[in-house]
Design a protein around this motif. Structure first.
Motif, mmCIF file in Angstrom:
data_model
loop_
_atom_site.group_PDB
_atom_site.id
_atom_site.type_symbol
_atom_site.label_atom_id
_atom_site.label_comp_id
_atom_site.label_asym_id
_atom_site.label_seq_id
_atom_site.Cartn_x
_atom_site.Cartn_y
_atom_site.Cartn_z
ATOM 1 N N SER A 83 -1.313 6.230 1.597
ATOM 2 C CA SER A 83 -1.227 6.371 3.058
ATOM 3 C C SER A 83 0.143 6.913 3.465
ATOM 4 C CB SER A 83 -1.441 5.024 3.746
ATOM 5 O OG SER A 83 -2.754 4.569 3.534
ATOM 6 N N PRO A 84 0.186 7.760 4.495
ATOM 7 C CA PRO A 84 1.471 8.283 4.972
ATOM 8 C C PRO A 84 2.290 7.191 5.652
ATOM 9 C CG PRO A 84 -0.288 8.952 6.436
ATOM 10 C CD PRO A 84 -0.946 8.260 5.268
ATOM 11 N N LYS A 85 3.580 7.433 5.778
ATOM 12 C CA LYS A 85 4.461 6.466 6.422
ATOM 13 C C LYS A 85 3.898 6.085 7.787
ATOM 14 C CE LYS A 85 9.212 5.440 7.457
ATOM 15 N NZ LYS A 85 10.581 5.816 7.217
ATOM 16 N N GLY A 86 3.827 4.786 8.039
ATOM 17 C CA GLY A 86 3.247 4.296 9.273
ATOM 18 C C GLY A 86 1.734 4.161 9.216
ATOM 19 N N GLY A 87 1.147 4.545 8.086
ATOM 20 C CA GLY A 87 -0.298 4.471 7.920
ATOM 21 C C GLY A 87 -0.755 3.063 7.587
ATOM 22 N N SER A 88 -2.008 2.957 7.238
ATOM 23 C CA SER A 88 -2.647 1.676 6.994
ATOM 24 C C SER A 88 -2.240 1.065 5.655
ATOM 25 C CB SER A 88 -4.162 1.871 7.020
ATOM 26 O OG SER A 88 -4.815 0.637 6.931
ATOM 27 N N PHE A 89 -2.141 -0.252 5.627
ATOM 28 C CA PHE A 89 -1.948 -0.951 4.362
ATOM 29 C C PHE A 89 -3.263 -0.926 3.593
ATOM 30 C CE2 PHE A 89 -3.776 -4.225 6.995
ATOM 31 C CZ PHE A 89 -4.515 -5.002 6.120
ATOM 32 N N CYS A 90 -3.202 -1.268 2.327
ATOM 33 C CA CYS A 90 -4.409 -1.365 1.514
ATOM 34 C C CYS A 90 -4.547 -2.801 1.021
ATOM 35 C CB CYS A 90 -4.335 -0.429 0.308
ATOM 36 S SG CYS A 90 -5.766 -0.592 -0.786
ATOM 37 N N ALA A 91 -5.727 -3.364 1.150
ATOM 38 C CA ALA A 91 -6.018 -4.691 0.617
ATOM 39 C C ALA A 91 -7.159 -4.556 -0.383
ATOM 40 C CB ALA A 91 -6.417 -5.652 1.733
ATOM 41 N N THR A 92 -6.977 -5.135 -1.549
ATOM 42 C CA THR A 92 -8.025 -5.130 -2.571
ATOM 43 C C THR A 92 -8.273 -6.546 -3.035
ATOM 44 O OG1 THR A 92 -6.480 -4.885 -4.440
ATOM 45 C CG2 THR A 92 -7.312 -2.854 -3.435
#
Length: 149
Positions: A83-92
């Motif tokens: 994700s780009p800066k300021g984009g969404s986090f990722c949860a797995t």
């Protein structure tokens, strides 16, 4: 070495702007990895060696998608949030276990950091049985409020 006590479930939360795991090896474990939110780039490597910096393949998995590893496939990999800066986090959520014929296994998994192979000892906030009980209680509470036909 340790004996199997059930699957190890672990959640990984990766922040935006290029955060992820180092290249690592899961020691012949099996796993299912589901993306709950955001996206994760999975890159695969032919060996765990500081000399191998380029993956032989990669893909991006998005929310709702699943990837896996087995003793013969995808053992050495890196997970990275593109994700780009300021984009969404990722949860797995990642669930691991060893094959039935693997009666004893190394507690550690190996990873590369600063040009060296190191060992990491996974830890958990809960024991497997405590986790299973918490999920059972959560399910029962959810079912009390469920509408039935």
């Amino acid at each position: 070495m340790t004996d199997r006590t059930g699957p190890l479930a672990r959640s990984g939360f990766f922040s935006p702007a290029g955060n992820g795991s180092p290249i690592h090896d899961h020691g012949r474990a099996c796993a299912v990895i589901k993306v709950l939110h955001g996206q994760i780039q999975v890159s695969w490597f032919s060996a765990l060696s500081p000399a191998i910096g380029q993956p032989w393949g990669s893909t991006v998995a998005h929310a709702g998608e699943v990837t896996f590893l087995t003793p013969d496939y995808y053992q050495i990999h890196r997970l990275f949030n593109p994700s780009p800066k300021g984009g969404s986090f990722c949860a797995t959520i990642q669930c691991y276990r060893y094959p039935d014929d693997d009666l004893r296994h190394d507690e550690y998994f190996d990873y590369i950091e600063d040009g060296h192979v190191k060992q990491f000892l996974p830890d958990s906030d809960w024991t497997y049985l405590a986790f299973k009980e918490a999920i059972r209680q959560e399910w029962q509470a959810a079912m009390k409020g469920a509408v039935t036909d």
